[in-house]
Structures are given as C-alpha cells and as structure tokens.
Design an enzyme around this catalytic site. Structure first.
Site, PDB file in Angstrom:
ATOM      1  N   GLU B  52      21.291 -29.235 -22.358  1.00  0.00           N
ATOM      2  CA  GLU B  52      22.365 -28.938 -21.399  1.00  0.00           C
ATOM      3  C   GLU B  52      21.893 -28.034 -20.268  1.00  0.00           C
ATOM      4  O   GLU B  52      22.384 -28.133 -19.148  1.00  0.00           O
ATOM      5  CB  GLU B  52      23.575 -28.307 -22.095  1.00  0.00           C
ATOM      6  CG  GLU B  52      24.369 -29.290 -22.945  1.00  0.00           C
ATOM      7  CD  GLU B  52      23.824 -29.436 -24.348  1.00  0.00           C
ATOM      8  OE1 GLU B  52      22.749 -28.834 -24.636  1.00  0.00           O
ATOM      9  OE2 GLU B  52      24.439 -30.139 -25.168  1.00  0.00           O
ATOM     10  N   PHE B 114      34.543 -25.408 -36.155  1.00  0.00           N
ATOM     11  CA  PHE B 114      33.209 -25.959 -35.972  1.00  0.00           C
ATOM     12  C   PHE B 114      32.951 -26.185 -34.477  1.00  0.00           C
ATOM     13  O   PHE B 114      33.765 -26.766 -33.782  1.00  0.00           O
ATOM     14  CB  PHE B 114      33.069 -27.281 -36.733  1.00  0.00           C
ATOM     15  CG  PHE B 114      31.725 -27.926 -36.518  1.00  0.00           C
ATOM     16  CD1 PHE B 114      30.557 -27.295 -36.932  1.00  0.00           C
ATOM     17  CD2 PHE B 114      31.618 -29.148 -35.871  1.00  0.00           C
ATOM     18  CE1 PHE B 114      29.322 -27.864 -36.714  1.00  0.00           C
ATOM     19  CE2 PHE B 114      30.382 -29.730 -35.639  1.00  0.00           C
ATOM     20  CZ  PHE B 114      29.227 -29.087 -36.066  1.00  0.00           C
ATOM     21  N   GLN B 115      31.829 -25.712 -34.017  1.00  0.00           N
ATOM     22  CA  GLN B 115      31.417 -25.810 -32.610  1.00  0.00           C
ATOM     23  C   GLN B 115      32.414 -25.197 -31.652  1.00  0.00           C
ATOM     24  O   GLN B 115      32.600 -25.660 -30.537  1.00  0.00           O
ATOM     25  CB  GLN B 115      31.108 -27.262 -32.231  1.00  0.00           C
ATOM     26  CG  GLN B 115      29.861 -27.757 -32.941  1.00  0.00           C
ATOM     27  CD  GLN B 115      29.303 -29.041 -32.368  1.00  0.00           C
ATOM     28  OE1 GLN B 115      30.033 -29.877 -31.855  1.00  0.00           O
ATOM     29  NE2 GLN B 115      27.987 -29.194 -32.477  1.00  0.00           N
ATOM     30  N   LYS B 164      39.950 -30.879 -27.240  1.00  0.00           N
ATOM     31  CA  LYS B 164      39.836 -32.294 -27.611  1.00  0.00           C
ATOM     32  C   LYS B 164      41.201 -32.968 -27.715  1.00  0.00           C
ATOM     33  O   LYS B 164      41.368 -34.123 -27.305  1.00  0.00           O
ATOM     34  CB  LYS B 164      39.079 -32.416 -28.940  1.00  0.00           C
ATOM     35  CG  LYS B 164      38.747 -33.843 -29.286  1.00  0.00           C
ATOM     36  CD  LYS B 164      37.768 -33.956 -30.445  1.00  0.00           C
ATOM     37  CE  LYS B 164      37.396 -35.431 -30.653  1.00  0.00           C
ATOM     38  NZ  LYS B 164      36.412 -35.592 -31.734  1.00  0.00           N
ATOM     39  N   MET B 475       2.610 -14.709 -12.841  1.00  0.00           N
ATOM     40  CA  MET B 475       3.249 -13.566 -12.197  1.00  0.00           C
ATOM     41  C   MET B 475       3.279 -12.359 -13.142  1.00  0.00           C
ATOM     42  O   MET B 475       3.095 -11.222 -12.716  1.00  0.00           O
ATOM     43  CB  MET B 475       4.666 -13.943 -11.754  1.00  0.00           C
ATOM     44  CG  MET B 475       5.352 -12.899 -10.923  1.00  0.00           C
ATOM     45  SD  MET B 475       4.401 -12.464  -9.444  1.00  0.00           S
ATOM     46  CE  MET B 475       5.155 -13.519  -8.227  1.00  0.00           C
TER      47      MET B 475
HETATM   48  C1  TPP Z   1      13.880 -17.801 -18.156  1.00  0.00           C
HETATM   49  C2  TPP Z   1      12.920 -16.780 -17.695  1.00  0.00           C
HETATM   50  N1  TPP Z   1      12.220 -16.054 -18.595  1.00  0.00           N
HETATM   51  C3  TPP Z   1      11.324 -15.126 -18.185  1.00  0.00           C
HETATM   52  C4  TPP Z   1      11.118 -14.892 -16.853  1.00  0.00           C
HETATM   53  C5  TPP Z   1      10.127 -13.829 -16.385  1.00  0.00           C
HETATM   54  N2  TPP Z   1       9.033 -14.451 -15.629  1.00  0.00           N
HETATM   55  C6  TPP Z   1       9.026 -14.478 -14.271  1.00  0.00           C
HETATM   56  S1  TPP Z   1       7.738 -15.315 -13.643  1.00  0.00           S
HETATM   57  C7  TPP Z   1       7.124 -15.617 -15.168  1.00  0.00           C
HETATM   58  C8  TPP Z   1       5.871 -16.400 -15.332  1.00  0.00           C
HETATM   59  C9  TPP Z   1       5.964 -17.774 -14.796  1.00  0.00           C
HETATM   60  O1  TPP Z   1       4.843 -18.485 -15.240  1.00  0.00           O
HETATM   61  P1  TPP Z   1       4.440 -19.871 -14.617  1.00  0.00           P
HETATM   62  O2  TPP Z   1       5.571 -20.814 -14.654  1.00  0.00           O
HETATM   63  O3  TPP Z   1       3.217 -20.337 -15.282  1.00  0.00           O
HETATM   64  O4  TPP Z   1       4.207 -19.530 -13.087  1.00  0.00           O
HETATM   65  P2  TPP Z   1       2.978 -18.751 -12.405  1.00  0.00           P
HETATM   66  O5  TPP Z   1       3.440 -17.362 -12.158  1.00  0.00           O
HETATM   67  O6  TPP Z   1       1.825 -18.798 -13.352  1.00  0.00           O
HETATM   68  O7  TPP Z   1       2.744 -19.488 -11.148  1.00  0.00           O
HETATM   69  C10 TPP Z   1       7.939 -15.067 -16.161  1.00  0.00           C
HETATM   70  C11 TPP Z   1       7.666 -15.132 -17.608  1.00  0.00           C
HETATM   71  C12 TPP Z   1      11.906 -15.651 -15.956  1.00  0.00           C
HETATM   72  N3  TPP Z   1      11.813 -15.485 -14.637  1.00  0.00           N
HETATM   73  N4  TPP Z   1      12.757 -16.603 -16.398  1.00  0.00           N
END
Ligand code: TPP
Ligand code: MG
Lengths: 157, 570
Positions: B52, B114-115, B164, B475
C-alpha cells in the site's frame, strides 16, 4: 506573559475536538485553557481557547486550516467578559465549619452541599477570582477541585 | 421513473467516474472488497500495487506529473496503516490525493475487530482532511467535497474511510453538488493593496531575487513567472520542490539554494536586499539557521496558505493568494517600470564563474553520479520525467539535471521518504504512457519498495530505472564521515547483494549493468531502446563520493563547504 483569548466557531461534527487538540499539540502551542460547548446556532459549537500572545498568530492560522473551523475571533483583551465555573470540596470540622462557610459565602461562592466533614462550594468568576478563592480555602484542606475552563464573550462597547 | 438503488460500493465507483477519475492504484482486502466488485465492470483502470505504501506513492507520482488528483484505495487496518507514509508525504509536498479506505462494519468499530485500525484518528495529522462515512447516501457528495478540498487552495491528501456495511448498504444516487463549505474558503486573489506595497519594495530594491518553489508548479504559474523575471530582469532561485518552475539554462536561473544548493543560489539569497518569495515555506533545508538567513533582505512572502507566512521569517509584505494571481498582479502594477538590476546580475555572474558546480570523472576510476547524469540527460528526451529517491543521488540530480519544464521533476522533498521513487515513477508513467519516465534511485531507497517493479512489469508500465549503486546509504555515510569520525555504523548495504540484474529479470524487467565510463553510453542506449518492458540499470558508482556544496544543519548559509578540503572550516 500576556494572554490572548480566541473564540472559535466550529462545525459540530464528530472528531472536531480531536482535530483541534491534535493541531495544538502537534505544533507545540501553549494553551492555558480550552473549553467547548454548544451555541445558539444548530450544528455549531464554540470553543474558547486561551493562549499566549507569542503563539496566537500561528494558533489562529493553523486552526483556520481545519476544514471544520468556521471562524476565529481574537477577543479584545480590554473589552472581554470572561467567566469560569469552579466546584470545590473542602474539609470541615466542628471548629472550622462556620468560618469556612462564612469566608466562602463572602467570596461569592455558593455552598451547594454540606456534610459532616466536608462542604462543596460553587463559584463563578474570572480565573483570578477563582485562584484567589483557592488560596483562601487551601489552609482548611481542599479535598477536590474542578474548574470548567474559561469562556469569554466580547462586549459591544 | 423510480431510480434504482445502488450499493455504497457502486456509489463509490460511480462517484469516482463522476469525478472523471481514470486511473486508481490499490491493493484489495476484506473491508474494501465490496468496492472491488463494481470496479471490475468500470472503465477506471486499477493498478495493483504490491504494497500500500507503493500504491500511495503511485497516486502521488500520477498527481505530481499531471497536476491533477491522484486516487488510491486500500483496505482497513494494515492496508490503511501502510498508506500513512504516502499520505504524510503528500501532505508535506502539497500533492492532491484522494485515499479511500475500507473500515470494519459500523457496529464493530471500537471493538478491536479483525483488521480494525482507527484510520481517521491515525491519519488526522497526515491529511488535509478526512471523513468517516456513516450512511451510503453521503458517498457521492463526500467524494466530490474530498476532491474539492484535495485539489484547491494548498493541495493535499484527503482520506475517506468507509465501513464495510456502508459499502453494502443500498442508497439512491444523488447528483453531488459543490456546496459551500463554511470553514473552507481559500483566498485565491491577492489583495491589490498588498501587491502595491510589494511593487513599492521592488522598485526600491537594488538586488531583488525571486525565491520560488512548489507553489508555482501547483498554481501552473511558470509562464507568468517567466514573464516577471524576464521583463524586469530579476534572477530566480528554484527550491527542491520548485525545480522546473523556471528553466535551468536561462541566464536568470540560479538553481537550487540551501543545504546542498549551489554556491551562487545560496549566496545570492544572502546578498539580496529583497526576497520575492512565492510558493515557498522557508524550509530549514533552504534557510539553515534562520537567524543568519538573508539578513540584509526585506521579504515579500506570497503563499496560498496564510499559515506559512510569518511561520519562519517575518515578511515586510505578506500576500495571501494563488501564485498565478500574485505574479499577474505584480506584472500589472510594475507596468513599464525599468529595474536597474544589471550590477546585481553582474555580481551574480561573477559568482557563477568563480564558483561553478564541478565534478571529476576519472577515465578509469569509479563512476561518479554527476557524470552519469550528464550523459543520461544528453541522451534522454526533453520532456522526460525524472523521479528521484532520497539521499545523495537526489541532491546530485537536483544540482546537475537541467529542468526546463514544470512537473518533470518528482521527488519527496518535505518528508524525505526513501522508497518514493519507483512507485511514484510508475504513477507518472501510468499517466503519460508515451513519455519517458526515469526513476533515478539510490540502492537503499530502491530496496525499500523494489517489489513494485513487479507491478510495473505485470501492468505493462515500461519505465526506466537507474539504481545508483554505491553499496551504501550514501547520505548517511557522508554524515558519518563528516560528523562521526568515519564510524560507519549501519550504513553499508554492499554492492553485490542483491544482484540487481537478476532481480530485475526475476521481476519481469530487463536488467543491465554499468561500472565504467566506457560502458555508460552503450548501456543507456540499450536502456532507451527497450520500450516494451521496464528496464533497470545497475549503475555501480563510487561509494566515497560526497555531495558538495554543503551547509551543515543549523549552520549559516554564509559558510558554505565546497569540497572535502573545506570541511576543516567546521
Ligand atoms: C524511510 C526513510 N528511512 C530513513 C531515511 C534516512 N535516510 C536519508 S538518506 C538515506 C540513505 C539513502 O541511501 P540510498 O538510497 O542508497 O541513496 P544515496 O544517499 O546512497 O544516494 C537514509 C537512510 C529516510 N530518508 N527515509
Ligand atoms: Mg546508496
């Protein structure tokens, strides 16, 4: 700190109080008092929200974004009639009984229930008056106290 | 003739048809099942997501690419809770979304059936508004109102929760009519007095700067913005959400300011004496520490949402209104005014020359994302839609890709939701089957919603995916390098697991890989040739590359870190 009172007209729909309180806590606003009740218009309720001067603009704007909020009026602090109700249960004994009831009545409180060892008073007034009354009764032993929340209306003057 | 009674479910589907909805995204389940039955006979296209969250982002991508309502449908309980990330994402980025969720039967509500989840409560702070239906006859009217709320004013997500039993209840179709909502009257037309005050400031300004964002795109005001900037010679910075609102490559376009903005955009704000802020919200990723933000500038702040004005920065001239009406008003009132901005533009051009955006790609060294992006842009179509994840790659795309049209750059700006890219790109491609849609994703992000590649394959949505595989939450790794002494706690993903090529093939797509400069062109050529299936390119890139410029969170935009050397400044 300076207070501001907002009079908020809302649609009387399920969840409207939850929406308002959720917005207030989500944005971290300081709220000193909030009360809600029906109005003379069908399907409309009114909330009185007392907040601090610094947050009042944002409170107004954020609450205005809620679809069920119809109108927000910030009351003119110099021209507002304010009231709050208080119920207080105070402990009494043979020695203190007369003086407690006398003091309370002199403060404008009504004795609504008097028992062997307690008396219940009702007082309507501004929050300052209610606080004063609380301080007055404290030495006798306050068993329980409830305040109804501040309500306010703008004078036509 | 007595009109036939319809079930609540039929009213939902007929209501959506009435709203001219042509595509919806969703996953079925017990409580919403009645609605899936009439859907079977409807011309509305339903795209079956694999999660979802994915369905929600698809609807967002559809909405962001088209500027129209996106619709998603889910079941009660876990279906609804899985949607929440996308609802909050849409709220933060002002995306018009309609979510319809099934709920347990009215009688069971509150009994931990449920749900059962308290969907209206859970989504109260993640939507612009939400509804719980208590009678089937309300359905057409509520759907119309929901669309109205979602798409007007500051757009956002609206959820309609339907028990529902109500979906099975019979009721008459009552033609919905847009009635006045007493508590909802967005101000569209800017107050002429405010426009006049703004014009007075603009005439007095020596260094005016248009600071524009997503509001321009929502308002479809890019043409008016172009006229304003061009006619009066005012330079423009475009925020992360506003990329494409003003064409990159134009002399007056300075690109993205902020935490990872380019030097000239960020510094022009600092040096400006008048910010003409339209459809922006002074986000902390733009302002850094607001105390040090544009200290010499007066501010004209125009937004359709009055709550944004004065939230972060006081405005000398606040203007509530739709961006288009504001800009038209400004152009009108400025009339034949000539603004003397050539010194200012020269100052900016000198900055541009002294601090260009650069990168180096060694002939035999590991691939760098900016290089790959430049090559890809050369080969891709002008109106291709680029959909990013969140992380280093997102910042590189925003910095290096040349966006010339609105609605061609989709990303998760406000919430920063990893996993957004692939499903949002599916939504965009579903809206525009004939346009090139590129999901340019990080490896970490891709892994969050990669099962939606199955959706793309089975629903015949042949988009292109480039996974920038640096084997890391890049990042996070960058922050650990800078702020945590190279202690790479839980940021490594590995380059080789999964094998993205095999994964793509297993999911019915074509998988390709590039690791060296010499392969880039060929692999992209292949990718762009295949149009009958989704294609995924595993683009193996340097894990140690860092995004610059950078202003650390809470810092001052006067102190911009331009490269690794500069890190000593902090
Ligand atoms: C749902 C979610 N969880 C954690 C984060 C924290 N976060 C920001 S950037 C990042 C790393 C992203 O990694 P990647 O997709 O490999 O991109 P890159 O920076 O390597 O280009 C994380 C864990 C987030 N923004 N969103
Ligand atoms: Mg990565």
């Amino acid at each position: 700190m300076s207070e501001r009172i907002l009079s908020v007209l809302v649609e009387d729909k399920p969840g409207v109080l939850a929406r308002i309180s959720s917005t207030i806590s989500r944005r971290g606003f300081n709220i000193n008092s909030l009360s809600v009740g029906p109005t003379n218009i069908d399907g409309r309720s009114k909330m009185t929200i007392v907040t601090e001067l610094e947050s009042v603009e944002q409170v107004k704007k954020q609450l205005n974004k809620l679809i069920n909020v119809i109108k927000i009026v910030e009351l003119d602090p110099d021209n507002t009639i304010e009231s709050e109700v208080l119920l207080m249960k105070v402990s009494i004994n043979k020695d203190s009984q007369t003086s407690v009831i006398e003091k309370a009545n002199l403060s404008g409180a009504k004795s609504v229930d008097v028992g062997q060892d307690y008396a219940v008073f009702e007082l309507t007034g501004t929050s300052k008056e209610l606080k004063k009354f609380e301080n007055l009764m404290k030495p006798f032993g306050i068993i329980e106290m409830i305040r109804g929340g501040r309500i306010a209306i703008q004078s036509n003057l | 003739m007595e009109e036939k009674l319809l079930s609540g479910a039929e009213l939902v589907i007929r209501g959506l048809e009435h709203l001219k909805v042509s595509t919806i995204f969703g996953v079925p389940g017990g409580a919403i099942l009645p609605a899936y039955d009439p859907l079977y006979d409807s011309p509305i296209r339903h795209i079956l997501a694999r999660h979802e969250q994915g369905s929600g982002h698809m609807a967002e991508g559809y909405a962001q690419a088209t500027g129209e309502l996106g619709v998603v449908i889910a079941t009660s309980g876990p279906g609804a809770t899985n949607l929440i990330t996308s609802l909050n994402n849409a709220l933060m980025d002002s995306t018009p979304l309609l979510a319809i969720t099934g709920q347990v039967a009215t009688e069971a509500i509150g009994n931990d059936a449920f749900q059962e989840a308290y969907t209206v409560g859970l989504t109260m702070a993640a939507t612009k508004h939400n509804y719980l239906i208590t009678d089937a006859s309300e359905i057409p009217q509520v759907l119309l109102e929901a669309k109205h709320i979602a798409t007007t004013g500051r757009p956002g997500p609206v959820l309609v929760d339907i028990p529902k039993d109500i979906l099975n209840q019979k009721a008459k179709w009552i033609e919905p009519k847009l009635v006045d909502l007493p508590g909802y009257k967005p101000t569209l037309d800017a107050n002429p007095k405010m426009i006049q005050q703004a014009v007075n400031l603009i005439k007095d300004s020596k260094k005016p700067l248009l600071y524009v964002g997503g509001g321009i795109i929502h308002s479809k005001a890019n043409i008016e913005l172009f006229d304003l900037a061009q006619k009066f010679n005012i330079p423009v910075v475009t925020t992360l959400m506003g990329r494409g609102a003003f064409p990159d490559g134009h002399e007056l376009c300075l690109g993205m300011p902020g935490m990872h903005g380019n030097y000239t955009a960020t510094t022009s704000i600092q040096n400006s004496d008048l910010l003409i802020a339209i459809g922006v919200r002074f986000d902390d990723r733009v302002t850094a520490n607001p105390k040090f933000f544009a200290q010499n500038a007066k501010v004209i702040h125009a937004d359709i949402d009055p709550a944004e004005i004065g939230k972060v920065r006081d405005a000398e001239v606040p203007i509530v209104g739709d961006a288009k009406s504001v800009i038209k008003g400004l152009i009108d009132k400025l009339g034949d005014t000539k603004l003397e901005t050539s010194n200012w533009i020269q100052e900016i051009n000198e900055m541009r020359e002294s601090y260009p955006l650069t990168f180096t790609q060694d002939e035999d060294g590991p691939l760098k994302v900016p290089y790959v992006l430049e090559e890809l842009q050369k080969m891709s179509e002008d109106d291709s839609i680029v959909v990013s994840g969140v992380g280093q790659h997102q910042m590189w795309i925003s910095l290096h890709w040349k966006f010339t049209k609105p609605n061609t750059w989709l990303n998760s700006g406000g919430l920063g939701t990893m996993g957004y890219s692939l499903p949002a790109a599916i939504g965009a491609k579903a809206a525009y089957p004939d346009r090139q849609v590129l999901s340019l994703d990080g490896d970490g992000c891709f892994q969050m919603t990669c099962q939606e590649l199955i959706t793309a394959s089975t629903e015949n949505i042949p988009l292109k995916i480039v996974v920038f595989n640096n084997g890391n939450h890049g990042m996070v790794r960058q922050w650990q390098k800078i702020f945590y002494k190279n202690r790479f706690s839980a940021s490594e993903l590995t380059h080789h697991t999964p094998d993205y090529v095999k994964l793509a093939e297993a999911m019915g797509a074509v998988g390709l890989r590039m690791e060296q400069k010499s392969e880039v062109k060929d692999v992209f050529e292949k990718m762009l040739e295949i149009n009958d299936k989704p294609v995924l390119v595993d683009c193996v890139v340097d894990p140690d590359d860092m995004v610059f410029p950078m202003v650390p969170a809470g810092g001052s935009n006067d102190v911009i870190i331009l490269n690794e050397e500069d890190l000593k400044k902090i």
